[in-house]
Design an enzyme around this catalytic site. Sequence first.
Site, mmCIF file in Angstrom:
data_model
loop_
_atom_site.group_PDB
_atom_site.id
_atom_site.type_symbol
_atom_site.label_atom_id
_atom_site.label_comp_id
_atom_site.label_asym_id
_atom_site.label_seq_id
_atom_site.Cartn_x
_atom_site.Cartn_y
_atom_site.Cartn_z
ATOM 1 N N GLU A 239 0.833 -1.210 0.000
ATOM 2 C CA GLU A 239 0.000 0.000 0.000
ATOM 3 C C GLU A 239 0.867 1.260 0.000
ATOM 4 O OE1 GLU A 239 -3.441 2.136 2.818
ATOM 5 O OE2 GLU A 239 -2.779 0.088 3.245
ATOM 6 N N LYS B 194 -8.777 3.649 -3.518
ATOM 7 C CA LYS B 194 -9.446 3.148 -2.315
ATOM 8 C C LYS B 194 -10.776 3.871 -2.121
ATOM 9 C CE LYS B 194 -8.506 2.084 2.563
ATOM 10 N NZ LYS B 194 -7.549 2.246 3.682
ATOM 11 N N CYS C 152 -6.062 -2.642 1.825
ATOM 12 C CA CYS C 152 -6.207 -2.613 3.289
ATOM 13 C C CYS C 152 -7.627 -3.008 3.700
ATOM 14 C CB CYS C 152 -5.812 -1.214 3.786
ATOM 15 S SG CYS C 152 -5.434 -1.109 5.552
#
Length: 313
Positions: free
Chosen positions: A41, A125, A159
């Site tokens: 990430e 995201k 995540c």
Amino acid sequence: MKVAAAHVSPVFMDALSTANKAVAWIERAKSEEVDLLVFPETFIPGFPIFINCYPPPLQHGLLRTYQDQSVEIEGAELSMVQAAVQRCGVAVVMGISERCKGGRTCYNATVAYDKDGTLLGVHRKLVPTYGERYVWGRGDGSGMLAWDSSVGRIGSLICWEHTMNLAREAMAEQRVQIHTAHWPALSSFGGFETVANPQVQAMMLNHALTAQCFVVCASSPTSQESIDYMEKALGPQSIVKPGGGWTAIVHPFTPILAGPATDGKEQLVTAEINLDDIKDTKVWLDTSGHYSRPDIFQLKVDTAPKSTTMFVS
């Protein structure tokens, strides 16, 4: 086919140096005959570990620097990465902090390149987590599309997007063969030392089975240099420690094929995979086919790009 997850730390808050480091690891992957390499990430320019350590008003200077060090898709840093991909013939999916072209809003994103250097796509995201919300904007559904590549059909989530069951199902319904998962070193954060790795492992194994795909999970261990950087700027803190992460490769029927790497040692976690194994798993369950009930459950995914302004003439 050989896949790898990079358990590697960035050169914190230095996009150009981190891009150079990424190139070196792509070259190493080539030397190990890797077909697909997954980076953690926000590998460029690193996860902003300071966001949960200090009051937000004190972080303004670092947040401005973080914006400066975030990268545009067509910028110099990713052009270096793309050229290395093409030269080495290694497909890459990399976590980045993406700065929108010509603007200042940034997104926690992944960018994917095929082995010939072709840009496959970008996933942003959908919901920044907790303190991330004053760093990054929210992605839209245009990044919820799987990528067809020379190494198979790839999907990507970042995540705690893996806690968003509908986002995972949207990927599963596209019959993704290789899912790339991108994480920071959650286990190096205060309050997460004992729970982060079990959480990540549970989510990765769950997605492998419920989506019937291989999962390549890459985490970035927290470096002492990154801690020194933020403490020099904002003062001592006791929340973030060095090390951590959970980097592994998971089979569709949930055996862990390689890893997990959970400490500060930089390495490639590699495994040989056979996409034909997915067919064996789908004999038991095919959640985009015979193990679904579309007469009861339906999922609508809006993949249209969203703009802040619509100009009408």
